[in-house]
Scaffold this active site. Structure first.
Site, PDB file in Angstrom:
ATOM      1  N   SER A 158       5.096  -2.665  10.936  1.00 43.41           N
ATOM      2  CA  SER A 158       4.037  -1.968  11.559  1.00 43.41           C
ATOM      3  C   SER A 158       4.448  -1.315  12.628  1.00 43.41           C
ATOM      4  O   SER A 158       5.355  -0.397  12.647  1.00 43.41           O
ATOM      5  CB  SER A 158       2.506  -2.909  11.636  1.00 43.41           C
ATOM      6  OG  SER A 158       1.872  -2.477  11.844  1.00 43.41           O
ATOM      7  N   ASP A 324      -0.624  -2.241   0.581  1.00 44.96           N
ATOM      8  CA  ASP A 324      -0.935  -1.726   1.781  1.00 44.96           C
ATOM      9  C   ASP A 324      -1.515  -0.403   1.936  1.00 44.96           C
ATOM     10  O   ASP A 324      -0.819   0.514   1.853  1.00 44.96           O
ATOM     11  CB  ASP A 324       0.379  -1.880   2.738  1.00 44.96           C
ATOM     12  CG  ASP A 324       0.456  -1.498   4.049  1.00 44.96           C
ATOM     13  OD1 ASP A 324      -0.777  -1.296   4.572  1.00 44.96           O
ATOM     14  OD2 ASP A 324       1.292  -1.461   4.811  1.00 44.96           O
ATOM     15  N   HIS A 357      -1.568  -4.835   4.314  1.00 46.09           N
ATOM     16  CA  HIS A 357      -0.703  -4.685   5.191  1.00 46.09           C
ATOM     17  C   HIS A 357      -0.174  -5.964   5.871  1.00 46.09           C
ATOM     18  O   HIS A 357       1.159  -5.839   6.499  1.00 46.09           O
ATOM     19  CB  HIS A 357      -1.286  -3.766   6.323  1.00 46.09           C
ATOM     20  CG  HIS A 357      -0.399  -3.440   7.425  1.00 46.09           C
ATOM     21  ND1 HIS A 357       0.759  -2.384   7.385  1.00 46.09           N
ATOM     22  CD2 HIS A 357      -0.623  -3.905   8.803  1.00 46.09           C
ATOM     23  CE1 HIS A 357       1.248  -2.394   8.551  1.00 46.09           C
ATOM     24  NE2 HIS A 357       0.510  -3.193   9.418  1.00 46.09           N
ATOM     25  N   ASP A 358      -0.867  -7.021   6.011  1.00 42.56           N
ATOM     26  CA  ASP A 358      -0.392  -8.173   6.748  1.00 42.56           C
ATOM     27  C   ASP A 358       0.768  -8.907   5.836  1.00 42.56           C
ATOM     28  O   ASP A 358       1.245  -9.802   6.175  1.00 42.56           O
ATOM     29  CB  ASP A 358      -1.752  -9.001   6.901  1.00 42.56           C
ATOM     30  CG  ASP A 358      -2.207  -9.155   8.319  1.00 42.56           C
ATOM     31  OD1 ASP A 358      -1.417  -8.144   9.022  1.00 42.56           O
ATOM     32  OD2 ASP A 358      -2.998  -9.578   8.582  1.00 42.56           O
TER      33      ASP A 358
END
Length: 378
Positions: A158, A324, A357-358
């Site tokens: 990220s 994501d 995304h995580d």
């Protein structure tokens, strides 16, 4: 407002190969992209492993910190990347000298808006200069110089991936390998829009007090919680939310026809927002999100992303996740194309995960295999 954290250069465990938490004051000056100068520069960091082993710099994401694999001093929770960092794991202190620094502008010991301005003797608050991702990287380079680290492998997900890219572009002679996970070379309009919602939520909170809330015993907790809730939605996937929560009610058999948290997903987001205010500073959130929004690696190199990597010797590994939507696979492909145009050595993989995304922070054995294999390769 989070409590002040005291960091000292003492071992966090009896095995000094695993967990040394420190803070150093570097004389500077650190010249910033915005035209300002920061003097002195404080950096809070942790190291793991033998300093004579091959070094790896881990760059953390927006709300992360230096406690990558050790207990967080505020929450008491394990480090944010213990699934990747630790004995027998891809980033192993038995094989690597691991450094993770709290980014410039943050609130866990590095110079940021909560730091004391040496001129006024009071917290900087909004007088702290606006910083960029490249400024964060320059501060990290100062730290590595202090530690006697020259060439280094840089790993990040990220916002950490942004730093890894910026490291490779800013210090090409120092970065041997770069691992960029679930990241991007610039923020899109949508990315900026979500961050602006969060910033406005903080600044609309009366307790923000134009950023001058330090020492008041309170702060814009409500606004920061809303900012965290909005951001957290972008870290998840629709499929993941549906699978975990669906439209299930929270500890009740029927709707209340009111505005309490009727749905489990509402309760979950409220918990995420409130717990975040215990460990993070609202002004730091403003500064770091602004740094992310300003990030545009192509713009920094004449408008052509490939220019950032001309004649680079760095070997790159890029990883994206199919669910994501914050930094989708298309963003990683843009970077890969630029690296190919520059003649760089690059490998790329899109992994499947329901977590959005995580996913880089959660259980993903395939990610571990990818990172381990890349780091072990000659």
């Amino acid at each position: 407002m989070p409590p002040e954290i005291s960091l000292t250069a003492t071992a966090m465990s009896t095995d000094q190969r695993f967990g040394l938490s420190c803070r150093v004051t570097l004389p500077g000056p650190l010249r910033l992209d915005g035209g300002g100068v920061l003097v002195p520069v404080e950096i809070a960091y942790e190291t793991y492993g033998d300093p004579t082993s091959p070094p790896i710099l881990i760059c953390h994401a927006l709300t992360g910190d230096q406690h990558v694999a050790s207990e967080h001093p505020v929450t008491g929770k394990p480090g944010w990347w213990t699934r990747m960092v630790g004995p027998g794991k891809p980033i192993d202190p038995a094989r690597h000298f691991i450094v993770c620094a709290n980014v410039l502008g943050s609130c866990m010991g590095s110079s940021g808006p909560a730091s004391i301005d040496p001129v006024t003797g009071r917290p900087y608050a909004m007088a702290f200069p606006v910083i960029t991702i490249r400024d964060m990287v320059r501060a990290q380079a100062m730290l590595l110089d202090h530690l006697g680290v020259g060439e280094v492998t840089v790993v990040g997900g990220s916002m950490g991936g942004m730093q890894a890219l910026s490291w490779a572009a800013t210090y090409p002679e120092r970065v041997t390998k770069a691992v960029v996970i679930a990241s991007t070379a610039r923020h899109t309009a949508q990315n900026i829009a979500f961050h602006e919602v969060g910033r406005q939520a903080i600044m609309a909170d009366p307790k923000w007090a134009s950023g001058d809330y330090y020492g008041s015993g309170t702060g814009p907790a409500a606004g920061l919680a809303v900012a965290r809730m909005a951001a957290h939605i972008t870290y998840l996937s629709e499929a993941g939310l549906t699978e975990k929560f669906g439209r299930k009610l929270q500890a009740r058999e029927a709707k209340t026809f009111g505005f309490d948290a009727d749905f489990q997903v509402e309760s979950y987001l409220r918990h995420q927002g409130l717990s975040f205010t215990d460990r993070f500073d609202a002004n730091a959130y403003l500064y770091i999100t602004r740094a992310m929004d300003y990030f545009d690696l192509a713009e920094e190199h004449g408008g052509l992303l490939a220019n950032a990597f001309r004649q680079t010797r760095t070997r790159f590994a890029l990883v994206s996740f199919d669910t994501d939507w914050l930094y989708p696979t298309a963003e990683s492909r843009i970077i890969v194309q630029a690296l190919n145009a520059a003649g760089a050595a690059v490998s790329f993989v899109e992994l499947k995960s329901p977590y959005g995304h995580d996913a880089f922070l959660l259980d993903s054995p395939e990610l571990n295999r990818v990172v381990d294999g890349f780091l072990r390769a000659a």
